[in-house]
Design a protein around this motif. Structure first.
Motif, PDB file in Angstrom:
ATOM      1  N   LEU A   2       0.840  -1.205   0.000  1.00 39.71           N
ATOM      2  CA  LEU A   2       0.000   0.000   0.000  1.00 39.71           C
ATOM      3  C   LEU A   2       0.871   1.250   0.000  1.00 39.71           C
ATOM      4  CD1 LEU A   2      -2.998  -0.614   2.447  1.00 39.71           C
ATOM      5  CD2 LEU A   2      -3.042  -0.308  -0.013  1.00 39.71           C
ATOM      6  N   LEU A  35      -2.974   9.804   8.806  1.00 36.81           N
ATOM      7  CA  LEU A  35      -2.933   8.432   9.311  1.00 36.81           C
ATOM      8  C   LEU A  35      -1.824   8.249  10.345  1.00 36.81           C
ATOM      9  CD1 LEU A  35      -3.459   6.263   6.128  1.00 36.81           C
ATOM     10  CD2 LEU A  35      -4.895   6.257   8.142  1.00 36.81           C
ATOM     11  N   ILE A  44      -1.741  -0.451   8.319  1.00 35.78           N
ATOM     12  CA  ILE A  44      -2.271   0.838   7.872  1.00 35.78           C
ATOM     13  C   ILE A  44      -1.512   1.974   8.552  1.00 35.78           C
ATOM     14  CG2 ILE A  44      -4.318   2.307   7.837  1.00 35.78           C
ATOM     15  CD1 ILE A  44      -5.895  -0.405   7.882  1.00 35.78           C
ATOM     16  N   VAL A 103       1.711   2.872   6.762  1.00 32.28           N
ATOM     17  CA  VAL A 103       1.648   3.340   5.375  1.00 32.28           C
ATOM     18  C   VAL A 103       2.254   4.742   5.206  1.00 32.28           C
ATOM     19  CG1 VAL A 103       0.056   4.109   3.579  1.00 32.28           C
ATOM     20  CG2 VAL A 103      -0.186   1.850   4.547  1.00 32.28           C
ATOM     21  N   TYR A 142      -6.384   3.051  16.601  1.00 29.89           N
ATOM     22  CA  TYR A 142      -6.246   1.902  15.708  1.00 29.89           C
ATOM     23  C   TYR A 142      -6.623   0.608  16.426  1.00 29.89           C
ATOM     24  CZ  TYR A 142      -3.794   4.616  12.168  1.00 29.89           C
ATOM     25  OH  TYR A 142      -3.470   5.511  11.198  1.00 29.89           O
TER      26      TYR A 142
END
Lengths: 325, 333
Positions: free
Chosen positions: B120, B147, B194, B197, B155
């Motif tokens: 990603l 993020l 995630i 990323v 998270y």
């Protein structure tokens, strides 16, 4: 893609097809991340919506009546933590960055410090927690036992001060690195002209370099502090409580600063909890209502972070138009 | 200033040397001591101490971890620490300290995070540097950075309350028939993936953008498609920098604490089943801190040993990554 119009070669057409598919894959990957971000924020917001009212901010956590539970203790705990962390980390961080950028000669000591700061930035936060609990919490056991009551003596135990000192060490590398970048962006001509006019090195830094790089420094500091707001692992390590029904120094509203001035002195030595800890406590309870409370807590936490980041953006844009080289 | 040369010697200023002036009148470039220079030196010293504090922090970390680790290994043999496969420090009659279950948990989570985060992150970096217009890049990049700014506890909550019951359990339990626990490694790995990323994408993007334009233009001039240029020219040229980004991101995943503690639970287990609960090194540290382990007990000391392992692992990863990045910069700049 107009190249395809020229290509009669089927092999070339296939390559362009591949190319377009790859471009799509890249775009989808980027947008997928944003989609997940949006889902996360939206999901938390919807889940926390029933509890999002003024009472959530002004009530303490409650195990008997979770319907009325609020995040007041965490909010004020986080407030004191951040104020004290800023107090410790900002002067030291800026000082270290100024030394490295303005004074340090390119020798092995400087290289060592620089490399060391880069490595510290990658140390996991739990390790800072261990350092904090040993050095500030217990003080290596040199001064007797871990205190349970509000203390005025050493060691600091599980009090706000310990948390703030630990978080300061944690964000120090980030503050130093961002301040260094801000200082580096100041053109050398500014320093030269100041020195040429007879200013000493410190006068040059104090009256020319620091004011000019202030927006960059402030932005970096706010971003580092917002990292400290969301940090929970080191606080658990130093023994911060997850369930408290008092605020540090018993200051629970803005007016208390004036009616109970002694609380300002007591607060750093008081027990505390912080927003992420309250959220963690709620999230680890199996009941549905706690999940929802936890979501509401996250929304408050994210709003605080949003506020801090917006301030950083505003500062940056304001001053960008103000100073031109 | 006070030693202004007289008019005669100023006329012959070009030959103003020590020969024409007596030693007393010679303009001195040597630093003189005054209150101002003293103050300057003091400030310099204070600032130097600020910089030195970071070295003191590192020294403190190493000292604290090392001394307690030594005490731990005086009670538990190194051999059983690295050889045993069971981690049960709480057990009264038979405490066992084999690091592998915790290490397995940590690497499992970091592995899944890498599988999710690396593609990603790399693809979005390629998109931002090679394909996206300057306009869309200007808002996509800061949004991706958001993020990185979200606290890890959020998270963890997302994994526990949304990902596991609404995504993983329907897919793996209802459709495929596997047992999925409320705490599971997969959900933790996905959210940590995630989380890393933005680290990967912003670092890789910097690296990709610093590949000289000439390489791209040469490729295009030879008839390559944009895909060929991105994947066969730019990507290999930037490969070492991207590897460094991966390493830095993975070291973040190894050190990640709260998300993993909430989502993966606390069941030290040497297994590769990603649908069950497991305990990572970081989660173990948090769990012991939450409990009431007395300072000085063997269980409390095990905390320092685990932290020491964690510190060393992330340190090595960071140092290698910095080394690669520095070498990469030397190639193109």
């Amino acid at each position: 893609m107009n190249e395809t119009a020229f290509s009669t070669d089927p092999q070339l057409a296939a390559r362009h097809r591949w190319g377009r598919m790859f471009e799509w894959a890249c775009a989808i990957a980027t947008w997928l991340c944003l989609l997940i971000l949006a889902t996360m924020l939206l999901g938390v917001f919807i889940k926390g919506w029933p509890h999002l009212n003024w009472g959530f901010l002004t009530h303490f956590d409650s195990q008997i009546e979770p319907e009325t539970a609020g995040i007041k203790a965490g909010l004020w705990g986080s407030f004191w933590l951040i104020v004290l962390t800023a107090l410790f980390a900002i002067p030291v961080g800026i000082g270290a960055a100024v030394y490295l950028e303005e004074y340090a000669k390119a020798n092995w000591v400087t290289r060592l410090i620089q490399l060391n700061i880069l490595n510290l930035a990658g140390v996991p936060s739990v390790v800072y927690g261990i350092l904090g609990v040993t050095v500030f919490g217990h003080m290596f056991g040199l001064f007797g036992d871990w205190p349970r009551e509000p203390v005025w003596h050493l060691p600091f135990g599980d009090k706000v001060l310990t948390g703030a000192l630990t978080l300061s060490l944690l964000i120090l590398p980030v503050v130093i690195i961002s301040t260094q970048e801000a200082l580096r962006s100041i053109p050398a001509s500014l320093r030269h002209s100041s020195l040429a006019l007879g200013a000493t090195q410190w006068q040059t830094i104090r009256y020319q370099v620091l004011p000019a790089s202030l927006p960059g420094i402030l932005t970096g500091i706010i971003l580092a502090l917002s990292r400290a707001v969301g940090e929970s692992a080191p606080l658990i390590m130093i023994g911060a409580l997850t369930y408290v029904s008092s605020t540090p120094g018993n200051i629970g509203s803005v007016t208390d600063f004036f009616t109970k001035p002694q609380g300002i002195v007591e607060a750093p030595f008081d027990r505390f909890t912080a927003m992420p800890l309250v959220i963690y406590n709620w999230a680890s309870q199996p009941d549905e209502i706690y999940q929802s409370l936890s979501a509401a807590g996250i929304v408050v936490l994210l709003l605080v972070l949003l506020l801090m980041n917006t301030t950083a953006v505003i500062i940056r844009q304001r001053f960008q138009n103000w100073i031109r080289w | 200033m006070s030693n202004t040369p007289d008019s005669e010697s100023r006329a012959t200023g070009a030959r103003l040397t020590s020969a024409t002036l007596s030693p007393a009148e010679r303009p001195s470039l040597q630093k003189r001591w005054s209150l101002t220079t003293l103050k300057e030196q003091c400030i310099r010293l204070v600032l130097f101490c600020c910089a030195l504090l970071s070295v003191a922090t590192t020294a403190g970390i190493i000292l604290v971890l090392f001394s307690e680790t030594l005490l731990f290994f005086s009670q538990v043999s190194v051999l059983s620490f690295f050889g045993d496969t069971v981690w049960q420090p709480q057990s009264q009659d038979n405490p066992r300290f084999g690091i592998w279950p915790l290490a397995c948990g940590t690497f499992l989570v970091a592995g899944i995070a890498g599988l999710i985060g690396m593609p990603l992150g790399l693809l979005s970096a390629l998109y931002l540097s090679e394909y996206a217009s300057e306009r869309s890049r200007s808002y996509l990049k800061p949004t991706l950075e958001v993020l990185a700014g979200i606290p890890s506890i959020v998270y963890g909550y997302f994994a526990l309350v949304f990902l596991t019951p609404y995504v993983l359990q329907p897919i793996f339990m209802n459709a495929l028939g596997f047992e999925v626990g409320g705490f599971n490694v997969l959900s933790a790995g996905i959210v940590v993936g995630i989380m890393i990323v933005p680290t990967i994408s912003s670092l890789s993007e910097d690296v990709l953008r610093s590949v000289p334009r000439g390489l791209r233009e040469a490729g295009l001039a030879l008839g390559s498609t944009k895909f060929d240029v991105s994947v066969r020219i730019v990507l290999p040229a930037a490969l070492s920098g991207i590897m460094a980004a991966f390493l830095l991101a993975l070291s973040r995943a190894v050190g990640e604490t709260m998300a993993v503690t909430i989502a993966a639970g606390s069941q030290p287990d040497l297994s590769l089943n990603v649908l069950r609960s497991i305990e990572t090194m970081t989660a173990y540290i948090v769990m012991v801190s939450l409990g009431e382990a007395a300072a000085g007990s063997i269980e409390y000391r095990s905390l320092y040993v685990v932290a020491m392992s964690l510190f060393l692992i992330t340190l090595v990863m960071n140092i290698i990554a910095r080394f690669i990045l520095r070498r990469y910069r030397n190639v193109y700049q």
